[in-house]
Design a protein around this motif. Structure first.
Motif, PDB file in Angstrom:
ATOM      1  N   LEU A 105       0.831  -1.204   0.000  1.00  0.00           N
ATOM      2  CA  LEU A 105       0.000   0.000   0.000  1.00  0.00           C
ATOM      3  C   LEU A 105       0.869   1.259   0.000  1.00  0.00           C
ATOM      4  CD1 LEU A 105      -2.974   0.780  -0.007  1.00  0.00           C
ATOM      5  CD2 LEU A 105      -2.910   0.843   2.488  1.00  0.00           C
ATOM      6  N   VAL A 106       1.908   1.258   0.799  1.00  0.00           N
ATOM      7  CA  VAL A 106       2.825   2.398   0.836  1.00  0.00           C
ATOM      8  C   VAL A 106       3.521   2.559  -0.513  1.00  0.00           C
ATOM      9  CG1 VAL A 106       4.958   3.279   1.849  1.00  0.00           C
ATOM     10  CG2 VAL A 106       3.176   2.335   3.325  1.00  0.00           C
ATOM     11  N   ALA A 107       3.919   1.433  -1.118  1.00  0.00           N
ATOM     12  CA  ALA A 107       4.567   1.488  -2.431  1.00  0.00           C
ATOM     13  C   ALA A 107       3.623   2.058  -3.484  1.00  0.00           C
ATOM     14  CB  ALA A 107       5.038   0.094  -2.837  1.00  0.00           C
ATOM     15  N   GLN A 108       2.336   1.670  -3.408  1.00  0.00           N
ATOM     16  CA  GLN A 108       1.354   2.205  -4.358  1.00  0.00           C
ATOM     17  C   GLN A 108       1.167   3.707  -4.165  1.00  0.00           C
ATOM     18  OE1 GLN A 108      -1.054   0.729  -7.070  1.00  0.00           O
ATOM     19  NE2 GLN A 108      -0.358   2.846  -7.215  1.00  0.00           N
ATOM     20  N   CYS A 109       1.104   4.144  -2.918  1.00  0.00           N
ATOM     21  CA  CYS A 109       0.965   5.578  -2.641  1.00  0.00           C
ATOM     22  C   CYS A 109       2.160   6.356  -3.175  1.00  0.00           C
ATOM     23  CB  CYS A 109       0.816   5.805  -1.135  1.00  0.00           C
ATOM     24  SG  CYS A 109      -0.743   5.206  -0.437  1.00  0.00           S
ATOM     25  N   ASN A 110       3.355   5.817  -2.997  1.00  0.00           N
ATOM     26  CA  ASN A 110       4.553   6.501  -3.471  1.00  0.00           C
ATOM     27  C   ASN A 110       4.650   6.484  -4.990  1.00  0.00           C
ATOM     28  OD1 ASN A 110       5.393   7.250  -0.927  1.00  0.00           O
ATOM     29  ND2 ASN A 110       6.664   5.446  -0.619  1.00  0.00           N
ATOM     30  N   ALA A 111       4.083   5.455  -5.631  1.00  0.00           N
ATOM     31  CA  ALA A 111       4.037   5.432  -7.090  1.00  0.00           C
ATOM     32  C   ALA A 111       3.129   6.563  -7.600  1.00  0.00           C
ATOM     33  CB  ALA A 111       3.535   4.081  -7.590  1.00  0.00           C
ATOM     34  N   LEU A 112       2.021   6.792  -6.901  1.00  0.00           N
ATOM     35  CA  LEU A 112       1.145   7.912  -7.258  1.00  0.00           C
ATOM     36  C   LEU A 112       1.856   9.243  -7.054  1.00  0.00           C
ATOM     37  CD1 LEU A 112      -2.241   6.701  -5.715  1.00  0.00           C
ATOM     38  CD2 LEU A 112      -1.724   6.966  -8.148  1.00  0.00           C
ATOM     39  N   SER A 113       2.651   9.331  -5.997  1.00  0.00           N
ATOM     40  CA  SER A 113       3.399  10.550  -5.721  1.00  0.00           C
ATOM     41  C   SER A 113       4.407  10.827  -6.828  1.00  0.00           C
ATOM     42  CB  SER A 113       4.121  10.437  -4.376  1.00  0.00           C
ATOM     43  OG  SER A 113       4.956  11.555  -4.146  1.00  0.00           O
ATOM     44  N   ALA A 114       5.050   9.765  -7.325  1.00  0.00           N
ATOM     45  CA  ALA A 114       6.039   9.936  -8.397  1.00  0.00           C
ATOM     46  C   ALA A 114       5.364  10.402  -9.680  1.00  0.00           C
ATOM     47  CB  ALA A 114       6.786   8.623  -8.625  1.00  0.00           C
ATOM     48  N   ALA A 115       4.135   9.890  -9.934  1.00  0.00           N
ATOM     49  CA  ALA A 115       3.421  10.254 -11.166  1.00  0.00           C
ATOM     50  C   ALA A 115       2.781  11.631 -11.060  1.00  0.00           C
ATOM     51  CB  ALA A 115       2.358   9.206 -11.479  1.00  0.00           C
ATOM     52  N   MET A 116       2.220  11.953  -9.880  1.00  0.00           N
ATOM     53  CA  MET A 116       1.509  13.223  -9.705  1.00  0.00           C
ATOM     54  C   MET A 116       1.901  13.863  -8.381  1.00  0.00           C
ATOM     55  SD  MET A 116      -2.296  12.285 -11.210  1.00  0.00           S
ATOM     56  CE  MET A 116      -2.384  10.627 -10.485  1.00  0.00           C
ATOM     57  N   PRO A 117       3.127  14.363  -8.289  1.00  0.00           N
ATOM     58  CA  PRO A 117       3.591  14.938  -7.019  1.00  0.00           C
ATOM     59  C   PRO A 117       2.801  16.155  -6.573  1.00  0.00           C
ATOM     60  CG  PRO A 117       5.123  15.448  -8.802  1.00  0.00           C
ATOM     61  CD  PRO A 117       4.150  14.449  -9.342  1.00  0.00           C
ATOM     62  N   PHE A 118       2.111  16.808  -7.523  1.00  0.00           N
ATOM     63  CA  PHE A 118       1.321  17.992  -7.170  1.00  0.00           C
ATOM     64  C   PHE A 118       0.032  17.606  -6.455  1.00  0.00           C
ATOM     65  CE2 PHE A 118       0.721  16.701 -11.557  1.00  0.00           C
ATOM     66  CZ  PHE A 118      -0.640  16.471 -11.629  1.00  0.00           C
ATOM     67  N   LEU A 119      -0.314  16.302  -6.450  1.00  0.00           N
ATOM     68  CA  LEU A 119      -1.513  15.834  -5.755  1.00  0.00           C
ATOM     69  C   LEU A 119      -1.203  14.947  -4.564  1.00  0.00           C
ATOM     70  CD1 LEU A 119      -4.001  14.894  -8.635  1.00  0.00           C
ATOM     71  CD2 LEU A 119      -4.048  16.892  -7.155  1.00  0.00           C
ATOM     72  N   PHE A 120      -0.149  14.139  -4.669  1.00  0.00           N
ATOM     73  CA  PHE A 120       0.143  13.139  -3.640  1.00  0.00           C
ATOM     74  C   PHE A 120       1.538  13.351  -3.073  1.00  0.00           C
ATOM     75  CE2 PHE A 120      -2.793  11.192  -6.682  1.00  0.00           C
ATOM     76  CZ  PHE A 120      -3.814  10.796  -5.842  1.00  0.00           C
ATOM     77  N   GLU A 121       1.609  13.466  -1.756  1.00  0.00           N
ATOM     78  CA  GLU A 121       2.912  13.550  -1.102  1.00  0.00           C
ATOM     79  C   GLU A 121       3.490  12.155  -0.919  1.00  0.00           C
ATOM     80  OE1 GLU A 121       2.495  15.564   2.584  1.00  0.00           O
ATOM     81  OE2 GLU A 121       2.060  17.523   1.686  1.00  0.00           O
ATOM     82  N   ARG A 122       4.803  12.073  -0.913  1.00  0.00           N
ATOM     83  CA  ARG A 122       5.456  10.800  -0.693  1.00  0.00           C
ATOM     84  C   ARG A 122       5.292  10.397   0.772  1.00  0.00           C
ATOM     85  NH1 ARG A 122       9.047   7.301  -2.742  1.00  0.00           N
ATOM     86  NH2 ARG A 122      10.444   6.252  -1.265  1.00  0.00           N
ATOM     87  N   ILE A 123       5.053   9.104   0.999  1.00  0.00           N
ATOM     88  CA  ILE A 123       4.936   8.579   2.361  1.00  0.00           C
ATOM     89  C   ILE A 123       6.312   8.128   2.821  1.00  0.00           C
ATOM     90  CG2 ILE A 123       3.943   6.767   3.807  1.00  0.00           C
ATOM     91  CD1 ILE A 123       1.477   6.815   2.126  1.00  0.00           C
ATOM     92  N   ASP A 124       6.852   8.809   3.817  1.00  0.00           N
ATOM     93  CA  ASP A 124       8.157   8.458   4.365  1.00  0.00           C
ATOM     94  C   ASP A 124       7.978   7.694   5.671  1.00  0.00           C
ATOM     95  OD1 ASP A 124       9.667   9.773   2.320  1.00  0.00           O
ATOM     96  OD2 ASP A 124       9.083  11.681   3.244  1.00  0.00           O
TER      97      ASP A 124
END
Length: 252
Positions: free
Chosen positions: A50-69
């Motif tokens: 789930l975290v990997a999927q969220c970070n993949a969204l962040s890489a594609a659309m950083p203006f919408l999704f922050e990276r989960i650290d």
């Protein structure tokens, strides 16, 4: 999501394939396979995916999704696979066909804000209650009206022979203008077309969602552009269909 109550999420079912094909960047293949083969560590594996999927969204659309650290990952709830988890409740409480609707996020928001909104509407609204009274979800028909008469109208002005207006139920034909005003409008659209060459390129059209919550307006604008790609542009082998709204499509 799960195919049926009690079934594993698709993300878990296909975990090995996802890791081996590098579908989600940053996953450790060996770690995923170890957790999958353990048989009793599905919760840990699901969290990892789930975290990997969220970070993949962040890489594609950083203006919408922050990276989960590491620190923000601590906010992710535990026991997401339990029958009383938030995910299980969403699956059980929301029919599958509703998940296919673009408005589902707005529906959920309206439901959870409705009690507070009812408390403050019709009264003198305090500053802390302004969001409950004013942050309302835009119904789909209004979104279609806005998109069809802005992004859609731009396309039709640049392509007078287009038949797309017949597919847009909320499109309103422009009012007849005086010759002087019409000449000014024609000059404006010709200037815009000239920026792209000989024809208006849908990939250069940008769209501003003035109150971007669930991206409802942007998604409808994206679909509006997809219609143009599919029905009106000549096939060009060298041009690939954009895969995401962030790739050559309407963006913030």
């Amino acid at each position: 999501m799960r195919a049926s109550p009690g079934a594993l999420p698709d993300l878990l079912t296909h975990a090995a394939d996802i890791a081996q094909t590098a579908s989600l960047p940053g996953l450790n293949t060996a770690q995923v396979l170890e957790l999958k083969l353990a048989g009793n560590r599905d919760g840990e594996l699901y969290r990892l995916l789930l975290v990997a999927q969220c970070n993949a969204l962040s890489a594609a659309m950083p203006f919408l999704f922050e990276r989960i650290d590491d620190d923000t990952e601590l906010l992710l709830p535990d026991h997401l696979l339990r029958t009383d988890s938030i995910i299980a409740k969403l699956i059980a409480g929301v029919p599958e066909e509703d998940w296919q609707e673009i408005e589902v996020i707005g529906w959920l928001y309206q439901f959870y804000i409705s009690e507070k909104k009812d408390q403050v509407i019709g009264k003198v609204v305090k500053s802390e209650d302004i969001p409950a009274a004013t942050q309302l979800f835009t119904p789909n028909w209004i979104v279609q009206y806005l998109v069809q008469n802005s992004v859609g109208r731009l396309w039709l002005m640049a392509n007078p022979g287009s038949q797309l207006a017949s597919q847009w139920p909320y499109y309103i034909q422009p009012a007849e203008q005086t010759p002087e005003v019409q000449a000014q409008l024609d000059a404006l659209i010709q200037t815009r077309i000239a920026e792209d060459g000989d024809t208006l390129n849908p990939e250069t059209i940008t769209c501003l969602d003035p109150a971007c919550g669930s991206c409802h307006i942007l998604v409808v604008a994206w679909r509006c552009c997809i219609n143009r790609f599919q029905f009106e542009l000549p096939p060009t082998p060298d041009v690939a269909m954009p895969r995401l709204p962030s790739e050559d499509g309407p963006v913030l």
